[in-house]
Scaffold this motif. Structure first.
Motif, PDB file in Angstrom:
ATOM      1  N   ASN A 149     -47.736   6.713 -10.036  1.00 42.41           N
ATOM      2  CA  ASN A 149     -47.143   6.912 -11.366  1.00 42.41           C
ATOM      3  C   ASN A 149     -47.818   8.065 -12.101  1.00 42.41           C
ATOM      4  O   ASN A 149     -47.158   8.818 -12.826  1.00 42.41           O
ATOM      5  CB  ASN A 149     -47.252   5.633 -12.191  1.00 42.41           C
ATOM      6  CG  ASN A 149     -46.305   4.545 -11.708  1.00 42.41           C
ATOM      7  OD1 ASN A 149     -45.302   4.832 -11.050  1.00 42.41           O
ATOM      8  ND2 ASN A 149     -46.630   3.303 -12.021  1.00 42.41           N
ATOM      9  N   ARG A 152     -46.438  11.218 -10.786  1.00 39.04           N
ATOM     10  CA  ARG A 152     -45.093  11.382 -11.355  1.00 39.04           C
ATOM     11  C   ARG A 152     -45.180  11.930 -12.778  1.00 39.04           C
ATOM     12  O   ARG A 152     -44.362  12.768 -13.182  1.00 39.04           O
ATOM     13  CB  ARG A 152     -44.369  10.033 -11.338  1.00 39.04           C
ATOM     14  CG  ARG A 152     -42.965  10.021 -11.895  1.00 39.04           C
ATOM     15  CD  ARG A 152     -41.990  10.665 -10.939  1.00 39.04           C
ATOM     16  NE  ARG A 152     -41.612  12.000 -11.383  1.00 39.04           N
ATOM     17  CZ  ARG A 152     -40.831  12.811 -10.688  1.00 39.04           C
ATOM     18  NH1 ARG A 152     -40.348  12.422  -9.516  1.00 39.04           N
ATOM     19  NH2 ARG A 152     -40.538  14.014 -11.137  1.00 39.04           N
ATOM     20  N   TRP A 153     -46.167  11.467 -13.541  1.00 39.47           N
ATOM     21  CA  TRP A 153     -46.353  11.953 -14.916  1.00 39.47           C
ATOM     22  C   TRP A 153     -46.617  13.455 -14.907  1.00 39.47           C
ATOM     23  O   TRP A 153     -46.061  14.190 -15.739  1.00 39.47           O
ATOM     24  CB  TRP A 153     -47.508  11.216 -15.578  1.00 39.47           C
ATOM     25  CG  TRP A 153     -47.714  11.573 -17.013  1.00 39.47           C
ATOM     26  CD1 TRP A 153     -47.127  10.996 -18.111  1.00 39.47           C
ATOM     27  CD2 TRP A 153     -48.580  12.607 -17.533  1.00 39.47           C
ATOM     28  NE1 TRP A 153     -47.560  11.600 -19.264  1.00 39.47           N
ATOM     29  CE2 TRP A 153     -48.455  12.593 -18.949  1.00 39.47           C
ATOM     30  CE3 TRP A 153     -49.442  13.530 -16.952  1.00 39.47           C
ATOM     31  CZ2 TRP A 153     -49.162  13.465 -19.779  1.00 39.47           C
ATOM     32  CZ3 TRP A 153     -50.146  14.409 -17.763  1.00 39.47           C
ATOM     33  CH2 TRP A 153     -50.007  14.384 -19.151  1.00 39.47           C
ATOM     34  N   ASP A 156     -43.473  15.286 -14.298  1.00 40.18           N
ATOM     35  CA  ASP A 156     -42.632  15.257 -15.494  1.00 40.18           C
ATOM     36  C   ASP A 156     -43.096  16.253 -16.552  1.00 40.18           C
ATOM     37  O   ASP A 156     -42.299  16.699 -17.384  1.00 40.18           O
ATOM     38  CB  ASP A 156     -42.603  13.848 -16.092  1.00 40.18           C
ATOM     39  CG  ASP A 156     -41.861  12.855 -15.204  1.00 40.18           C
ATOM     40  OD1 ASP A 156     -41.087  13.303 -14.327  1.00 40.18           O
ATOM     41  OD2 ASP A 156     -42.064  11.636 -15.380  1.00 40.18           O
ATOM     42  N   GLN A 157     -44.380  16.600 -16.534  1.00 42.99           N
ATOM     43  CA  GLN A 157     -44.896  17.587 -17.483  1.00 42.99           C
ATOM     44  C   GLN A 157     -44.534  19.008 -17.069  1.00 42.99           C
ATOM     45  O   GLN A 157     -44.704  19.946 -17.850  1.00 42.99           O
ATOM     46  CB  GLN A 157     -46.422  17.472 -17.618  1.00 42.99           C
ATOM     47  CG  GLN A 157     -46.930  16.101 -17.979  1.00 42.99           C
ATOM     48  CD  GLN A 157     -46.186  15.473 -19.136  1.00 42.99           C
ATOM     49  OE1 GLN A 157     -46.160  16.029 -20.243  1.00 42.99           O
ATOM     50  NE2 GLN A 157     -45.589  14.313 -18.912  1.00 42.99           N
ATOM     51  N   TRP A 188     -41.569  13.946  -2.748  1.00 43.42           N
ATOM     52  CA  TRP A 188     -41.871  14.685  -3.976  1.00 43.42           C
ATOM     53  C   TRP A 188     -42.560  16.011  -3.677  1.00 43.42           C
ATOM     54  O   TRP A 188     -42.853  16.767  -4.591  1.00 43.42           O
ATOM     55  CB  TRP A 188     -42.772  13.846  -4.890  1.00 43.42           C
ATOM     56  CG  TRP A 188     -42.096  12.640  -5.455  1.00 43.42           C
ATOM     57  CD1 TRP A 188     -40.781  12.310  -5.366  1.00 43.42           C
ATOM     58  CD2 TRP A 188     -42.719  11.581  -6.192  1.00 43.42           C
ATOM     59  NE1 TRP A 188     -40.530  11.118  -5.999  1.00 43.42           N
ATOM     60  CE2 TRP A 188     -41.708  10.651  -6.519  1.00 43.42           C
ATOM     61  CE3 TRP A 188     -44.025  11.324  -6.600  1.00 43.42           C
ATOM     62  CZ2 TRP A 188     -41.966   9.496  -7.247  1.00 43.42           C
ATOM     63  CZ3 TRP A 188     -44.287  10.174  -7.323  1.00 43.42           C
ATOM     64  CH2 TRP A 188     -43.270   9.262  -7.648  1.00 43.42           C
TER      65      TRP A 188
END
Length: 351
Positions: A149, A152-153, A156-157, A188
């Protein structure tokens, strides 16, 4: 005793142990190791409160470091930037994802903020320092999920997978490799690299029990790893996930990014470091295995007064910056950084 592992990886041996590092080793052998040894002999599971994490709030960070809290839903984290280090908005496309050590039982953001701030400064990259969930409240699979996670953060940034280096010490080294594997399994992308400091990479204690360092480690008695194996196994069983967790040394490795592994020459976790380096290089993955003469477990955390720790962090910075430069030149081959300041190269066992 089992024979010494014939390494496919060529270790770099950093010779020399300062007075400060010797005093640190002496202190750990006569304080921390006896406490851990007593814990391993208890006939039942005891999980004391994470007092060290609370006390560590008082530790200073590298001068000029700034940080802010990040909510990752299931756990907290910190976005940390050392003095002079910009983020994506300032044109710095690289970032580090960091996981603290503590045997999945202790430590946290406070205990490792100081080390992470020095790594940020040496690498010239911001760091997402993750306070992942730990036993006895959650099994290791949830620690890995928190790490995924966190990656993933960063995506996302606006960070690209190829620009994110995943790092960690001790149990955090386990997470660094595990999260890298999970990220690629999720399609990813491949992270820039993996940095592991004194990593715990194999929960099966057999290889460590037969290693030449089984009784030489100044921090851990050999029984600690059998105990941790049992504790984590019971935790997995209670959650119905027994048998589904794969340790990093047993994961598919052929598509992993370049790795840097730092280990003290007398650490019991040398068994894990050697095994992982051997399997990475055999799979065609560049791995810089650095063996530091008589340094203790995660000696890099003592950079405020141990000179070898500061040199080791400089090596981490060199590795991360090399990865960043490689990504700028997309035609460059995927290789590990050229040797920096090792005083002697060793192809055989390090005494």
């Amino acid at each position: 005793m089992a024979p010494h592992l014939a390494l496919a990886a060529e270790p770099r041996f950093f010779r020399g142990a300062s007075l400060q590092s010797k005093l640190l080793g002496f202190g750990l052998r006569h304080t921390v190791r006896p406490i851990i040894d007593a814990w391993t002999r208890l006939p039942f599971d005891v999980f004391p409160p994470n007092v060290i994490e609370t006390a560590a709030r008082l530790l200073p960070v590298h001068e000029g470091t700034r940080w802010r809290h990040v909510d990752l839903n299931d756990c907290g984290a910190e976005w940390l930037q050392a003095k002079g280090v910009s983020d994506l908005h300032g044109g710095n496309t690289g970032a580090i994802l960091y996981f603290h050590g503590g045997a999945f039982l202790t430590c946290g953001l406070n205990t490792h903020r100081r080390l992470v701030s020095r790594i940020s400064y040496a690498s010239a990259q911001p760091v997402l320092n993750v306070g992942y969930r730990q036993m006895p409240y959650e099994p290791i699979t949830e620690s890995v999920a928190d790490g995924v996670n966190a990656f993933r953060w960063l995506l996302d940034q606006g960070y690209a997978a190829r620009d994110i280096t995943i790092a960690g010490d001790s149990a955090g080294g386990y997470l660094a490799f595990s999260v890298a594997r999970a990220v690629m399994d999720n399609d990813w992308g491949q992270p820039a690299g993996v940095v592991a400091l004194s990593p715990l990479l194999d929960f099966d204690p057999t290889n460590k029990q037969g290693h030449r360092n089984a009784d030489r480690c100044q921090t851990f008695p050999i029984g600690a790893f059998a105990k941790l194996h049992e504790v984590s196994g019971r935790m997995d069983s209670r959650r119905g996930i027994s048998g589904s967790r794969v340790c990093p040394v047993d994961m598919p490795l052929a598509d992993m990014p370049p790795a840097l592994v730092q280990i003290g020459s007398r650490e019991v976790l040398m068994a894990d470091a050697e095994l992982m380096a051997n399997r990475l290089v055999s799979a065609g993955v560049p791995c810089d295995l650095q063996v530091w003469d008589r340094q203790v477990h995660v000696f890099q955390a003592a950079a405020a007064w141990v000179p070898e720790a500061r040199t080791a962090i400089e090596e981490i910075g060199t590795f991360v910056r090399h990865l960043a430069a490689r990504e700028v030149d997309t035609t460059a081959p995927v290789t590990a950084p050229a040797p920096a300041s090792a005083s002697r190269r060793s192809r055989a066992a390090v005494r």
